[in-house]
Design a protein around this motif. Sequence first.
Motif, PDB file in Angstrom:
ATOM      1  N   PHE A  49      -4.927  36.891 -46.592  1.00 15.72           N
ATOM      2  CA  PHE A  49      -5.321  35.483 -46.515  1.00 15.72           C
ATOM      3  C   PHE A  49      -4.109  34.578 -46.277  1.00 15.72           C
ATOM      4  CE2 PHE A  49      -9.232  36.515 -49.112  1.00 15.72           C
ATOM      5  CZ  PHE A  49     -10.129  36.172 -48.127  1.00 15.72           C
ATOM      6  N   VAL A  50      -3.044  34.788 -47.036  1.00 13.92           N
ATOM      7  CA  VAL A  50      -1.865  33.926 -46.929  1.00 13.92           C
ATOM      8  C   VAL A  50      -1.200  34.064 -45.557  1.00 13.92           C
ATOM      9  CG1 VAL A  50       0.465  33.545 -47.835  1.00 13.92           C
ATOM     10  CG2 VAL A  50      -1.453  33.808 -49.406  1.00 13.92           C
ATOM     11  N   VAL A  51      -1.019  35.293 -45.103  1.00 13.87           N
ATOM     12  CA  VAL A  51      -0.370  35.514 -43.808  1.00 13.87           C
ATOM     13  C   VAL A  51      -1.259  34.998 -42.670  1.00 13.87           C
ATOM     14  CG1 VAL A  51       0.540  37.267 -42.225  1.00 13.87           C
ATOM     15  CG2 VAL A  51       0.996  37.437 -44.669  1.00 13.87           C
ATOM     16  N   GLY A  52      -2.564  35.244 -42.756  1.00 17.70           N
ATOM     17  CA  GLY A  52      -3.486  34.745 -41.730  1.00 17.70           C
ATOM     18  C   GLY A  52      -3.522  33.233 -41.679  1.00 17.70           C
ATOM     19  N   MET A  53      -3.506  32.595 -42.849  1.00 16.83           N
ATOM     20  CA  MET A  53      -3.482  31.136 -42.898  1.00 16.83           C
ATOM     21  C   MET A  53      -2.196  30.595 -42.286  1.00 16.83           C
ATOM     22  SD  MET A  53      -2.045  28.369 -44.850  1.00 16.83           S
ATOM     23  CE  MET A  53      -1.196  29.445 -45.942  1.00 16.83           C
ATOM     24  N   ALA A  54      -1.086  31.252 -42.567  1.00 20.35           N
ATOM     25  CA  ALA A  54       0.193  30.813 -41.999  1.00 20.35           C
ATOM     26  C   ALA A  54       0.169  30.927 -40.467  1.00 20.35           C
ATOM     27  CB  ALA A  54       1.339  31.638 -42.577  1.00 20.35           C
TER      28      ALA A  54
ATOM     29  N   MET B   1      -1.607  33.711 -31.184  1.00 24.32           N
ATOM     30  CA  MET B   1      -1.324  33.454 -32.598  1.00 24.32           C
ATOM     31  C   MET B   1      -2.598  33.088 -33.349  1.00 24.32           C
ATOM     32  SD  MET B   1       2.260  31.355 -32.696  1.00 24.32           S
ATOM     33  CE  MET B   1       2.321  31.257 -34.477  1.00 24.32           C
ATOM     34  N   LEU B   2      -3.449  32.338 -32.702  1.00 24.50           N
ATOM     35  CA  LEU B   2      -4.706  31.929 -33.324  1.00 24.50           C
ATOM     36  C   LEU B   2      -5.596  33.141 -33.594  1.00 24.50           C
ATOM     37  CD1 LEU B   2      -5.833  29.138 -34.071  1.00 24.50           C
ATOM     38  CD2 LEU B   2      -7.076  29.174 -31.932  1.00 24.50           C
ATOM     39  N   ILE B   3      -5.672  34.052 -32.643  1.00 21.68           N
ATOM     40  CA  ILE B   3      -6.512  35.239 -32.805  1.00 21.68           C
ATOM     41  C   ILE B   3      -5.915  36.175 -33.853  1.00 21.68           C
ATOM     42  CG2 ILE B   3      -7.323  37.326 -31.639  1.00 21.68           C
ATOM     43  CD1 ILE B   3      -7.818  35.554 -29.175  1.00 21.68           C
ATOM     44  N   VAL B   4      -4.596  36.355 -33.859  1.00 23.09           N
ATOM     45  CA  VAL B   4      -3.959  37.195 -34.881  1.00 23.09           C
ATOM     46  C   VAL B   4      -4.222  36.609 -36.271  1.00 23.09           C
ATOM     47  CG1 VAL B   4      -1.720  37.926 -35.807  1.00 23.09           C
ATOM     48  CG2 VAL B   4      -2.198  38.195 -33.385  1.00 23.09           C
ATOM     49  N   GLY B   5      -4.121  35.304 -36.403  1.00 26.20           N
ATOM     50  CA  GLY B   5      -4.409  34.659 -37.684  1.00 26.20           C
ATOM     51  C   GLY B   5      -5.833  34.894 -38.133  1.00 26.20           C
ATOM     52  N   ARG B   6      -6.765  34.780 -37.218  1.00 24.82           N
ATOM     53  CA  ARG B   6      -8.175  35.001 -37.570  1.00 24.82           C
ATOM     54  C   ARG B   6      -8.439  36.460 -37.921  1.00 24.82           C
ATOM     55  NH1 ARG B   6     -12.281  31.070 -36.395  1.00 24.82           N
ATOM     56  NH2 ARG B   6     -13.727  32.716 -35.810  1.00 24.82           N
TER      57      ARG B   6
ATOM     58  N   ASN C 149      -2.496  30.821 -38.508  1.00 19.05           N
ATOM     59  CA  ASN C 149      -3.393  29.808 -37.957  1.00 19.05           C
ATOM     60  C   ASN C 149      -2.803  28.415 -38.044  1.00 19.05           C
ATOM     61  OD1 ASN C 149      -5.418  31.420 -36.984  1.00 19.05           O
ATOM     62  ND2 ASN C 149      -6.690  31.255 -38.797  1.00 19.05           N
ATOM     63  N   ALA C 150      -2.109  28.128 -39.139  1.00 19.99           N
ATOM     64  CA  ALA C 150      -1.506  26.802 -39.290  1.00 19.99           C
ATOM     65  C   ALA C 150      -0.378  26.580 -38.287  1.00 19.99           C
ATOM     66  CB  ALA C 150      -0.982  26.617 -40.709  1.00 19.99           C
ATOM     67  N   ALA C 151       0.337  27.642 -37.957  1.00 23.39           N
ATOM     68  CA  ALA C 151       1.478  27.521 -37.047  1.00 23.39           C
ATOM     69  C   ALA C 151       1.135  27.890 -35.610  1.00 23.39           C
ATOM     70  CB  ALA C 151       2.618  28.417 -37.540  1.00 23.39           C
ATOM     71  N   ALA C 152      -0.128  28.112 -35.320  1.00 24.53           N
ATOM     72  CA  ALA C 152      -0.532  28.608 -33.999  1.00 24.53           C
ATOM     73  C   ALA C 152      -0.119  27.653 -32.890  1.00 24.53           C
ATOM     74  CB  ALA C 152      -2.037  28.829 -33.960  1.00 24.53           C
ATOM     75  N   GLU C 153       0.573  28.215 -31.930  1.00 24.35           N
ATOM     76  CA  GLU C 153       0.987  27.463 -30.748  1.00 24.35           C
ATOM     77  C   GLU C 153       0.262  27.935 -29.497  1.00 24.35           C
ATOM     78  OE1 GLU C 153       3.062  24.853 -30.369  1.00 24.35           O
ATOM     79  OE2 GLU C 153       3.153  24.746 -32.548  1.00 24.35           O
ATOM     80  N   ASN C 154      -0.366  29.098 -29.603  1.00 23.84           N
ATOM     81  CA  ASN C 154      -1.097  29.641 -28.456  1.00 23.84           C
ATOM     82  C   ASN C 154      -2.296  30.439 -28.955  1.00 23.84           C
ATOM     83  OD1 ASN C 154      -0.072  32.189 -29.265  1.00 23.84           O
ATOM     84  ND2 ASN C 154       1.753  31.869 -28.017  1.00 23.84           N
ATOM     85  N   LEU C 155      -3.089  30.895 -28.029  1.00 18.38           N
ATOM     86  CA  LEU C 155      -4.320  31.598 -28.363  1.00 18.38           C
ATOM     87  C   LEU C 155      -4.044  32.917 -29.078  1.00 18.38           C
ATOM     88  CD1 LEU C 155      -7.386  31.692 -28.198  1.00 18.38           C
ATOM     89  CD2 LEU C 155      -7.171  32.708 -25.926  1.00 18.38           C
TER      90      LEU C 155
END
Length: 156
Positions: free
Chosen positions: A71-76, A86-91, A78-84
């Motif tokens: 949860f913590v790493v995924g939230m980090a 990073m967003l998908i890895v966070g999710r 998603n919060a820092a996502a600069e591209n798609l």
Amino acid sequence: MPHFLKKFFPVVYRKTQQRSLDSNYCKYDNQGLQLFTSSLYLTGLTATFFASYTTRKLGRRLTMLVAGLFFVVGMAFNAAAENLAMLIVGRILLRCGVGFANKAVPLFLSEIAPTRIRGGLNILFQLNVTIGILFANLVNYATNKYVHLVTCFRAS
């Protein structure tokens, strides 16, 4: 939200801005957006199988800690996502956390609870998950309204 689409899915954003399309049909037809959406569900399914093994081998408490780490790493991410990507890895990481937590927490609660309140405790866990989903949607709604409010003030 339009600003989210504009940053991460510009093709979809342009389709939503076209006045010629009266319905939502095909506005959101984009493989990146579909990957973004489905990554949550596919990862949750897969994570449950790994969580079963982890729960058996490492125990419930350690599995819940692993879920919290996801949860913590995924939230980090998603919060820092600069591209798609990073967003998908966070999710994906967030959904791994959900898969691990949904496997370990009910087992843990069933093991520690007295028999007379065991069912009620597990129902409370599900209720808290549902309340969390409600709060997430309220935050999304408020964020969307805030962005529109800021945009209106900047325009005037």
